[in-house]
Design a protein around this motif. Sequence first.
Motif, PDB file in Angstrom:
ATOM      1  N   UNK A   1      41.468  42.141  49.826  1.00 43.32           N
ATOM      2  CA  UNK A   1      40.770  41.914  51.085  1.00 43.32           C
ATOM      3  C   UNK A   1      41.678  41.979  52.290  1.00 43.32           C
ATOM      4  N   UNK A   2      42.930  41.684  52.096  1.00 46.79           N
ATOM      5  CA  UNK A   2      43.934  41.830  53.141  1.00 46.79           C
ATOM      6  C   UNK A   2      45.294  41.850  52.456  1.00 46.79           C
ATOM      7  N   UNK A   3      46.288  42.265  53.187  1.00 48.67           N
ATOM      8  CA  UNK A   3      47.634  42.328  52.631  1.00 48.67           C
ATOM      9  C   UNK A   3      48.353  41.010  52.844  1.00 48.67           C
ATOM     10  N   UNK A   4      49.058  40.560  51.803  1.00 46.11           N
ATOM     11  CA  UNK A   4      49.890  39.372  51.893  1.00 46.11           C
ATOM     12  C   UNK A   4      51.357  39.721  51.686  1.00 46.11           C
ATOM     13  N   UNK A   5      51.689  40.976  51.915  1.00 48.34           N
ATOM     14  CA  UNK A   5      53.056  41.410  51.664  1.00 48.34           C
ATOM     15  C   UNK A   5      54.059  40.756  52.602  1.00 48.34           C
ATOM     16  N   UNK A   6      53.607  40.193  53.714  1.00 49.17           N
ATOM     17  CA  UNK A   6      54.511  39.531  54.656  1.00 49.17           C
ATOM     18  C   UNK A   6      54.383  38.018  54.624  1.00 49.17           C
ATOM     19  N   UNK A   7      53.699  37.508  53.620  1.00 51.37           N
ATOM     20  CA  UNK A   7      53.389  36.087  53.551  1.00 51.37           C
ATOM     21  C   UNK A   7      54.043  35.425  52.343  1.00 51.37           C
ATOM     22  N   UNK A   8      54.453  34.191  52.545  1.00 51.26           N
ATOM     23  CA  UNK A   8      54.880  33.393  51.402  1.00 51.26           C
ATOM     24  C   UNK A   8      53.672  33.104  50.521  1.00 51.26           C
ATOM     25  N   UNK A   9      53.888  33.090  49.236  1.00 54.47           N
ATOM     26  CA  UNK A   9      52.818  32.797  48.276  1.00 54.47           C
ATOM     27  C   UNK A   9      53.339  31.834  47.221  1.00 54.47           C
ATOM     28  N   UNK A  10      52.424  31.318  46.426  1.00 50.87           N
ATOM     29  CA  UNK A  10      52.878  30.424  45.371  1.00 50.87           C
ATOM     30  C   UNK A  10      51.737  29.712  44.692  1.00 50.87           C
ATOM     31  N   UNK A  11      52.082  28.569  44.076  1.00 50.83           N
ATOM     32  CA  UNK A  11      51.111  27.834  43.262  1.00 50.83           C
ATOM     33  C   UNK A  11      51.162  26.337  43.535  1.00 50.83           C
ATOM     34  N   UNK A  12      49.984  25.757  43.483  1.00 51.81           N
ATOM     35  CA  UNK A  12      49.816  24.320  43.447  1.00 51.81           C
ATOM     36  C   UNK A  12      49.054  24.001  42.159  1.00 51.81           C
ATOM     37  N   UNK A  13      49.017  22.738  41.808  1.00 50.23           N
ATOM     38  CA  UNK A  13      48.209  22.340  40.663  1.00 50.23           C
ATOM     39  C   UNK A  13      47.594  20.970  40.900  1.00 50.23           C
ATOM     40  N   UNK A  14      46.488  20.737  40.194  1.00 49.46           N
ATOM     41  CA  UNK A  14      45.823  19.443  40.289  1.00 49.46           C
ATOM     42  C   UNK A  14      45.419  18.998  38.900  1.00 49.46           C
ATOM     43  N   UNK A  15      46.024  17.915  38.469  1.00 45.24           N
ATOM     44  CA  UNK A  15      45.693  17.331  37.171  1.00 45.24           C
ATOM     45  C   UNK A  15      44.491  16.405  37.331  1.00 45.24           C
ATOM     46  N   UNK A  16      43.772  16.141  36.247  1.00 48.09           N
ATOM     47  CA  UNK A  16      42.603  15.256  36.327  1.00 48.09           C
ATOM     48  C   UNK A  16      42.961  13.901  36.908  1.00 48.09           C
ATOM     49  N   UNK A  17      42.227  13.493  37.928  1.00 46.14           N
ATOM     50  CA  UNK A  17      42.445  12.197  38.540  1.00 46.14           C
ATOM     51  C   UNK A  17      43.643  12.106  39.453  1.00 46.14           C
ATOM     52  N   UNK A  18      44.293  13.231  39.719  1.00 47.85           N
ATOM     53  CA  UNK A  18      45.485  13.211  40.563  1.00 47.85           C
ATOM     54  C   UNK A  18      45.303  14.122  41.768  1.00 47.85           C
ATOM     55  N   UNK A  19      46.190  13.948  42.733  1.00 52.76           N
ATOM     56  CA  UNK A  19      46.152  14.791  43.923  1.00 52.76           C
ATOM     57  C   UNK A  19      46.771  16.160  43.610  1.00 52.76           C
ATOM     58  N   UNK A  20      46.374  17.127  44.410  1.00 48.79           N
ATOM     59  CA  UNK A  20      46.956  18.443  44.276  1.00 48.79           C
ATOM     60  C   UNK A  20      48.432  18.378  44.649  1.00 48.79           C
ATOM     61  N   UNK A  21      49.277  19.075  43.888  1.00 52.64           N
ATOM     62  CA  UNK A  21      50.710  19.049  44.159  1.00 52.64           C
ATOM     63  C   UNK A  21      51.304  20.447  44.147  1.00 52.64           C
ATOM     64  N   UNK A  22      52.371  20.589  44.897  1.00 57.27           N
ATOM     65  CA  UNK A  22      53.104  21.842  44.964  1.00 57.27           C
ATOM     66  C   UNK A  22      53.800  22.109  43.642  1.00 57.27           C
ATOM     67  N   UNK A  23      53.782  23.374  43.211  1.00 59.68           N
ATOM     68  CA  UNK A  23      54.480  23.772  41.991  1.00 59.68           C
ATOM     69  C   UNK A  23      55.648  24.695  42.321  1.00 59.68           C
ATOM     70  N   UNK A  24      55.348  25.796  43.007  1.00 56.49           N
ATOM     71  CA  UNK A  24      56.394  26.766  43.318  1.00 56.49           C
ATOM     72  C   UNK A  24      55.939  27.663  44.456  1.00 56.49           C
ATOM     73  N   UNK A  25      56.900  28.129  45.245  1.00 60.53           N
ATOM     74  CA  UNK A  25      56.609  29.041  46.335  1.00 60.53           C
ATOM     75  C   UNK A  25      57.653  30.135  46.387  1.00 60.53           C
ATOM     76  N   UNK A  26      57.270  31.276  46.947  1.00 63.53           N
ATOM     77  CA  UNK A  26      58.193  32.406  47.020  1.00 63.53           C
ATOM     78  C   UNK A  26      58.029  33.097  48.363  1.00 63.53           C
ATOM     79  N   UNK A  27      59.141  33.568  48.907  1.00 69.22           N
ATOM     80  CA  UNK A  27      59.125  34.223  50.206  1.00 69.22           C
ATOM     81  C   UNK A  27      58.472  35.601  50.127  1.00 69.22           C
TER      82      UNK A  27
END
Length: 121
Positions: free
Chosen positions: A25-51
Amino acid sequence: VQLQASGGGLVQAGDSLRLSCVASGRSFTSNAMGWFRQAPGKEREFVAGISWSGSTANYAESVKDRFTLSRGSSRNTVYLQMSSLKPEDTAVYYCAADRGGVVLTTRPPYWGQGTLVTVSS
């Protein structure tokens, strides 16, 4: 704009799994990307990011040395290689992209739908 996450599943402790996130839908080639996760009953947390270039990646302490984040050659795809998985890694994993290109911040504006990773003991 869509971030399509895939690759989740049910694995045993110690196994490996690779998550993929494809942008459309659009290019993210100039954007940082990565992952978060959310375990049951917990808040969403950062996992990893890349430039935007893929040259710099950072990780949560809980996954450092076990997870590796990389970008595909098109830079619109990111991969999270997860090794030595533990039951506490069980969560819905969300792909995300930020406005900036260097760091994935705590509140990125673009999110995928999530993919479930379940690690049994």
